[in-house]
Structure formats: C-alpha cells, structure tokens
Design a protein around this motif. Structure first.
Motif, PDB file in Angstrom:
ATOM      1  N   LEU A 105       1.601   3.297 -11.148  1.00  0.00           N
ATOM      2  CA  LEU A 105       0.458   3.293 -10.242  1.00  0.00           C
ATOM      3  C   LEU A 105      -0.422   2.071 -10.465  1.00  0.00           C
ATOM      4  N   ILE A 106      -0.692   1.755 -11.717  1.00  0.00           N
ATOM      5  CA  ILE A 106      -1.550   0.605 -12.025  1.00  0.00           C
ATOM      6  C   ILE A 106      -0.885  -0.694 -11.597  1.00  0.00           C
ATOM      7  N   ARG A 107       0.404  -0.815 -11.838  1.00  0.00           N
ATOM      8  CA  ARG A 107       1.118  -2.034 -11.421  1.00  0.00           C
ATOM      9  C   ARG A 107       1.106  -2.192  -9.908  1.00  0.00           C
ATOM     10  N   THR A 108       1.380  -1.111  -9.184  1.00  0.00           N
ATOM     11  CA  THR A 108       1.425  -1.209  -7.721  1.00  0.00           C
ATOM     12  C   THR A 108       0.029  -1.413  -7.134  1.00  0.00           C
ATOM     13  N   ALA A 109      -0.975  -0.829  -7.783  1.00  0.00           N
ATOM     14  CA  ALA A 109      -2.345  -1.016  -7.303  1.00  0.00           C
ATOM     15  C   ALA A 109      -2.731  -2.488  -7.375  1.00  0.00           C
ATOM     16  N   PHE A 110      -2.404  -3.127  -8.491  1.00  0.00           N
ATOM     17  CA  PHE A 110      -2.784  -4.533  -8.628  1.00  0.00           C
ATOM     18  C   PHE A 110      -1.890  -5.452  -7.801  1.00  0.00           C
ATOM     19  N   ASP A 121       0.830  -1.204   0.000  1.00  0.00           N
ATOM     20  CA  ASP A 121       0.000   0.000   0.000  1.00  0.00           C
ATOM     21  C   ASP A 121       0.864   1.254   0.000  1.00  0.00           C
ATOM     22  N   SER A 122       1.994   1.204   0.679  1.00  0.00           N
ATOM     23  CA  SER A 122       2.924   2.338   0.697  1.00  0.00           C
ATOM     24  C   SER A 122       3.467   2.597  -0.703  1.00  0.00           C
ATOM     25  N   ASP A 123       3.816   1.529  -1.415  1.00  0.00           N
ATOM     26  CA  ASP A 123       4.291   1.680  -2.802  1.00  0.00           C
ATOM     27  C   ASP A 123       3.233   2.359  -3.659  1.00  0.00           C
ATOM     28  N   TYR A 124       1.984   1.902  -3.489  1.00  0.00           N
ATOM     29  CA  TYR A 124       0.893   2.486  -4.271  1.00  0.00           C
ATOM     30  C   TYR A 124       0.728   3.968  -3.947  1.00  0.00           C
ATOM     31  N   ARG A 125       0.759   4.307  -2.674  1.00  0.00           N
ATOM     32  CA  ARG A 125       0.533   5.696  -2.269  1.00  0.00           C
ATOM     33  C   ARG A 125       1.622   6.627  -2.799  1.00  0.00           C
ATOM     34  N   LYS A 126       2.838   6.141  -2.861  1.00  0.00           N
ATOM     35  CA  LYS A 126       3.920   6.956  -3.424  1.00  0.00           C
ATOM     36  C   LYS A 126       3.660   7.224  -4.903  1.00  0.00           C
ATOM     37  N   CYS A 127       3.229   6.190  -5.623  1.00  0.00           N
ATOM     38  CA  CYS A 127       2.905   6.369  -7.040  1.00  0.00           C
ATOM     39  C   CYS A 127       1.712   7.310  -7.197  1.00  0.00           C
ATOM     40  N   TYR A 128       0.738   7.158  -6.325  1.00  0.00           N
ATOM     41  CA  TYR A 128      -0.456   8.009  -6.357  1.00  0.00           C
ATOM     42  C   TYR A 128      -0.078   9.481  -6.182  1.00  0.00           C
ATOM     43  N   GLN A 129       0.784   9.760  -5.229  1.00  0.00           N
ATOM     44  CA  GLN A 129       1.202  11.139  -4.970  1.00  0.00           C
ATOM     45  C   GLN A 129       1.912  11.741  -6.178  1.00  0.00           C
ATOM     46  N   HIS A 130       2.755  10.948  -6.840  1.00  0.00           N
ATOM     47  CA  HIS A 130       3.457  11.421  -8.031  1.00  0.00           C
ATOM     48  C   HIS A 130       2.470  11.740  -9.157  1.00  0.00           C
ATOM     49  N   VAL A 131       1.500  10.862  -9.360  1.00  0.00           N
ATOM     50  CA  VAL A 131       0.525  11.057 -10.429  1.00  0.00           C
ATOM     51  C   VAL A 131      -0.322  12.303 -10.160  1.00  0.00           C
ATOM     52  N   ILE A 132      -0.819  12.426  -8.940  1.00  0.00           N
ATOM     53  CA  ILE A 132      -1.668  13.569  -8.599  1.00  0.00           C
ATOM     54  C   ILE A 132      -0.896  14.873  -8.741  1.00  0.00           C
ATOM     55  N   ARG A 133       0.365  14.863  -8.349  1.00  0.00           N
ATOM     56  CA  ARG A 133       1.190  16.068  -8.478  1.00  0.00           C
ATOM     57  C   ARG A 133       1.322  16.453  -9.953  1.00  0.00           C
ATOM     58  N   MET A 192      -8.500   3.724 -12.132  1.00  0.00           N
ATOM     59  CA  MET A 192      -7.729   2.838 -11.268  1.00  0.00           C
ATOM     60  C   MET A 192      -7.748   3.330  -9.826  1.00  0.00           C
ATOM     61  N   ILE A 193      -7.613   4.625  -9.652  1.00  0.00           N
ATOM     62  CA  ILE A 193      -7.635   5.197  -8.303  1.00  0.00           C
ATOM     63  C   ILE A 193      -8.977   4.925  -7.631  1.00  0.00           C
ATOM     64  N   GLU A 194     -10.066   5.150  -8.366  1.00  0.00           N
ATOM     65  CA  GLU A 194     -11.400   4.901  -7.805  1.00  0.00           C
ATOM     66  C   GLU A 194     -11.620   3.426  -7.502  1.00  0.00           C
ATOM     67  N   ALA A 195     -11.122   2.554  -8.365  1.00  0.00           N
ATOM     68  CA  ALA A 195     -11.262   1.113  -8.147  1.00  0.00           C
ATOM     69  C   ALA A 195     -10.517   0.682  -6.892  1.00  0.00           C
ATOM     70  N   LYS A 196      -9.312   1.217  -6.707  1.00  0.00           N
ATOM     71  CA  LYS A 196      -8.520   0.893  -5.511  1.00  0.00           C
ATOM     72  C   LYS A 196      -9.228   1.370  -4.238  1.00  0.00           C
ATOM     73  N   VAL A 197      -9.792   2.572  -4.280  1.00  0.00           N
ATOM     74  CA  VAL A 197     -10.531   3.098  -3.125  1.00  0.00           C
ATOM     75  C   VAL A 197     -11.724   2.196  -2.816  1.00  0.00           C
ATOM     76  N   GLY A 198     -12.465   1.817  -3.847  1.00  0.00           N
ATOM     77  CA  GLY A 198     -13.629   0.957  -3.652  1.00  0.00           C
ATOM     78  C   GLY A 198     -13.251  -0.404  -3.093  1.00  0.00           C
ATOM     79  N   PHE A 199     -12.177  -0.979  -3.612  1.00  0.00           N
ATOM     80  CA  PHE A 199     -11.708  -2.267  -3.110  1.00  0.00           C
ATOM     81  C   PHE A 199     -11.366  -2.162  -1.626  1.00  0.00           C
ATOM     82  N   ASP A 200     -10.643  -1.107  -1.264  1.00  0.00           N
ATOM     83  CA  ASP A 200     -10.253  -0.918   0.134  1.00  0.00           C
ATOM     84  C   ASP A 200     -11.471  -0.754   1.037  1.00  0.00           C
ATOM     85  N   GLU A 201     -12.439   0.022   0.596  1.00  0.00           N
ATOM     86  CA  GLU A 201     -13.643   0.236   1.405  1.00  0.00           C
ATOM     87  C   GLU A 201     -14.385  -1.076   1.633  1.00  0.00           C
TER      88      GLU A 201
END
Length: 203
Positions: free
Chosen positions: A59-64, A23-35, A179-188
């Motif tokens: 991001l997609i690789r780390t999410a999956f 999850d940490s790997d994903y969040r780092k990728c997420y922050q880079h993409v959003i920036r 992908m971001i929305e799918a990851k959020v939904g999966f986590d919820e």
C-alpha cells in the motif's frame, strides 16, 4: 513487436491513464489492508492484532507511486496551461518541471541528466508552479494534518526502500492509517487545485 511500434503505442496513452492505473493499484492494496484490519483480533485496549505487513508495504509503495506520478503530471500540465494563458515560466522552472539538470562532461560538452529532486520539494514546487501557470492565488498548507502524515509516511517509505534490519520492513497499523490519511489529503488538495483551475477557465 518492434521497438518503434512499442513507442507508437505508448504515444497513444495519456497521463490520465497513468494516474487511473496508479490509483487503481493503490485502491486494490487499500481494500486488502482494510479487509485484514477488519478481520483482525483486538486487545482489550484496542490494539489491532493483525499480520498486515505485506499488504501495508504494498500500500505504501503504490501510494507513493501515485503521488509521484500525480506530481509529475501536475508539473507538465502547468507547462501547457502557462502557454494557453500567456504566463511565462522561467527556464529554471521548465528544467525542474521536466526534471532535467545539466552537467559538463570531460570533453567540455553540456549534457542533460535527470534532476534529483526530493519528493517533498517536488510536491511543493508542483503545486506552486501549477498555481502560477493558472494565475491562481494559492499556497499549499504545510500545517495541515495530511501534510504532517505525508512527511512521516515518507520516512516509512524510505525505510522500506532501504532496509538495514528486519524491523525496517515492519509496518504498524498506525503507520498504515497515516499513509491512508495522507493519500486522501493529497487527493483532496490536488482536486481542489484542479477544480479552481477549471472554474477560472470556464469564466
């Protein structure tokens, strides 16, 4: 360091640590993409002009990687929970929990091999068997928006993993957001199921 000591170190590490790292790997990728998206120029009709392909692919690789890791952890937790709650899972369920399959070799011997389970079926099975092991009335809502986005994101992931043309490596901002929305939904959904299990245990 010898091979034995490496395995001993691995034995001390938990599945919780696995998920935290993924999850940490994903969040780092997420922050880079959003920036990158926030700094990007936009056309008059709102289209984002940003070269985020590299960050989006990561991001997609780390999410999956996270989703697949969480799915496996959910299945193995089902085994432990079933034992604690006197729920009898079938031998077939146990095989798929530990992703094991069997075949007969040329000598007529039965050999175990890794089962090849499509991700969609694996997620559905993981949520289902965890609910059964914890005596929960639960069914994953496959009509939910996040699930539909998950299916489309899997197709993007497959395209990235098995590219045939340069365009297969392109990832649009819309695909990134999906992908971001799918990851959020999966986590919820995952946290809701785990919370229901904990609430029942605390009764």
């Amino acid at each position: 360091m010898n091979q034995e000591s490496v395995h001993e170190d691995d034995d001390d590490r938990t599945t919780a640590e696995l998920l935290v790292t993924l999850d940490s790997d994903y969040r780092k990728c997420y922050q880079h993409v959003i920036r990158q998206l926030n700094l990007a120029d936009k056309t008059s009709d709102g289209q984002i002009l940003a070269d985020t392909d590299f960050e989006a692919r990561q991001l997609i690789r780390t999410a999956f990687a996270y989703i697949e890791g969480a799915t496996f952890v959910l299945k193995t937790e089902a085994t432990f929970n079933a034992e604690e709650k006197n729920v009898e899972l079938t031998a077939q369920q146990q095989h798929f929990i530990f992703e094991a399959d069997f075949e007969i070799n040329d000598k007529g011997q039965v050999k175990q091999k890794a089962a090849k389970i499509p991700l969609v079926k694996n997620i559905l099975f993981a949520f289902s068997v965890f609910a059964e092991a914890n005596r929960l009335q639960y069914k994953l809502d496959t009509n939910a928006r996040w699930w539909t986005l998950m299916l489309s994101s899997i197709r993007v992931r497959d395209r990235l993993m098995h590219p045939r043309t340069p365009s297969d490596l392109d990832v649009t901002p819309e695909e990134t957001v999906a992908m971001i929305e799918a990851k959020v939904g999966f986590d919820e959904e995952l946290h809701a199921l785990l919370s229901a299990s904990k609430a029942q245990t605390d009764l």
